[in-house]
Design a protein around this motif. Structure first.
Motif, PDB file in Angstrom:
ATOM      1  N   SER A   7       0.822  -1.216   0.000  1.00  0.00           N
ATOM      2  CA  SER A   7       0.000   0.000   0.000  1.00  0.00           C
ATOM      3  C   SER A   7       0.853   1.261   0.000  1.00  0.00           C
ATOM      4  O   SER A   7       0.582   2.204  -0.741  1.00  0.00           O
ATOM      5  N   HIS A   8       1.904   1.269   0.820  1.00  0.00           N
ATOM      6  CA  HIS A   8       2.845   2.389   0.825  1.00  0.00           C
ATOM      7  C   HIS A   8       4.086   1.975   1.601  1.00  0.00           C
ATOM      8  O   HIS A   8       4.034   1.072   2.447  1.00  0.00           O
ATOM      9  N   ALA A  11       4.399   0.595   5.407  1.00  0.00           N
ATOM     10  CA  ALA A  11       3.174  -0.092   5.822  1.00  0.00           C
ATOM     11  C   ALA A  11       3.452  -1.427   6.494  1.00  0.00           C
ATOM     12  O   ALA A  11       2.580  -1.977   7.177  1.00  0.00           O
ATOM     13  N   SER A  14       1.555  -5.837   6.963  1.00  0.00           N
ATOM     14  CA  SER A  14       0.096  -5.661   6.924  1.00  0.00           C
ATOM     15  C   SER A  14      -0.346  -4.902   5.680  1.00  0.00           C
ATOM     16  O   SER A  14      -1.519  -4.974   5.296  1.00  0.00           O
ATOM     17  N   GLY A  15       0.575  -4.181   5.039  1.00  0.00           N
ATOM     18  CA  GLY A  15       0.241  -3.438   3.834  1.00  0.00           C
ATOM     19  C   GLY A  15       0.450  -4.227   2.563  1.00  0.00           C
ATOM     20  O   GLY A  15       0.273  -3.704   1.452  1.00  0.00           O
ATOM     21  N   ASP A  59       1.185   1.688  -3.684  1.00  0.00           N
ATOM     22  CA  ASP A  59       0.617   0.510  -4.332  1.00  0.00           C
ATOM     23  C   ASP A  59       1.624  -0.202  -5.234  1.00  0.00           C
ATOM     24  O   ASP A  59       1.245  -0.853  -6.214  1.00  0.00           O
TER      25      ASP A  59
END
Length: 336
Positions: A7-8, A11, A14-15, A59
């Motif tokens: 996600s970034h 993160a 968990s991202g 992303d």
């Protein structure tokens, strides 16, 4: 097809999620690679925790290191063909020469990386991998192997037979540097804090191993092992340049390839001046260096050290295993 996305930067695990996509079509000058394997390096942990020194887009498909088979090419491509076994260069536009700001776009950072089942790449950024390596072994090369090759050969003089080279620990760069230095005819002194790893370093060809847990003054021990002269080259992966300068011979070379801690003691300019040493920082290497390294690997029949292979569905477990710091050799993700 499936791809992992982060996600970034920062993160953490968990991202990291998996999504499905249509298989892409290569455009002009591009090739479509069916990725067979990827491998993890310290770089990937820094992307996860937000400490990577270069930009990471939101992303992003992470992981810079991968190898696979060319399954399609776009118009105007003649540098690779369908069926070629290839790896991607971490900095796709860096073909040769010095590293400049124009080449900072990198896989798994500002560009999508290789933790995917299919990847589109600029055909001119791909290199043919050594024929004797498996895809899992070839996937270990793009970041740490090229970094080690650059550290030993990329300064115009390079390691010569009879030189003494110090490698630190048992991470990917250090293990490749050990293997390359031995094949170049050097004497290698390795450092570690584990008796079990010390034995494995000797099996790989280390001429001497310094246990820095038992002997914290490892730089002094290097000097003792070289009759007070010091090493000709230190491949510094920890960022402890003040100690590397103490271990170097007059006019030797300290190659800084990264840092494993947040801080390090400052480098004393008086000690640096007195050493006459060159300190050189290395950011992986160019496609030309990657190609030259592959030829060397093939000529000498070298094989990367692989610690463990995880299936694609368990990429998060691969990250956890690598982050634990107990591996000896590369942690690989099998995409087949």
């Amino acid at each position: 097809m499936r791809s992992y996305h982060l996600s970034h930067s920062g993160a953490g695990l968990s991202g990291l999620t998996v999504r499905e996509h249509d298989v892409p079509t290569p455009g002009p000058g591009q090739a479509l690679v069916a990725v067979r394997a990827t491998s993890l390096s310290f770089r990937e942990l820094s992307v996860l925790d937000g400490t990577y020194v270069l930009p990471v887009k939101p992303d992003v498909v992470p992981v810079s290191d991968g190898a696979g088979e060319v399954v399609a090419v776009g118009p105007g491509v003649d540098s690779v063909r369908v069926g070629d076994r290839v790896a991607a260069t971490l900095f796709p536009s860096w073909q040769d020469g010095p590293f400049t700001v124009e080449h900072v776009a990198q896989l798994g950072g500002s560009l999508d990386g290789m933790l995917t089942e299919y990847a589109v790449a600029d055909a001119d950024s791909l290199v043919t991998v050594p024929a004797h390596l498996t895809y899992a072994e070839a996937a270990t090369l793009p970041c740490v192997a090229v970094t080690a090759w650059n550290a030993l050969t990329g300064d115009g003089t390079g390691v010569r037979p009879g030189d003494t080279v110090v490698v630190q620990g048992s991470g990917g760069v250090s293990l490749f540097a050990l293997q390359f230095a031995k094949a170049l005819g050097a004497r290698v002194i390795a450092t570690t804090s584990s008796p079990a790893k010390a034995a494995r370093l000797r099996e790989l060809g280390a001429d001497a191993v310094v246990d820095y847990a038992a002997t914290p003054d490892w730089a002094g021990e290097v000097r003792a092992l070289t009759d007070g002269r010091g090493a000709d080259r230190v491949v510094d992966v920890a960022g402890l340049l003040h100690e590397s300068v103490r271990a170097i011979t007059l006019g030797g070379t300290v190659v800084c390839v990264g840092f494993t801690g947040r801080t390090a003691p400052p480098l004393d300019p008086h000690a640096l001046f007195a050493s006459g040493a060159t300190i050189r920082s290395v950011a992986v290497g160019s496609r030309a260096q990657f190609t030259a390294m592959n030829a060397f690997v093939e000529k000498h029949g070298l094989r990367p050290v692989v610690d463990r292979v995880f299936p694609f569905d368990r990429a998060v477990d691969a990250y956890r295993h690598y982050a634990a710091g107990t591996s000896f050799g590369k942690v690989v993700i099998d995409h087949s």
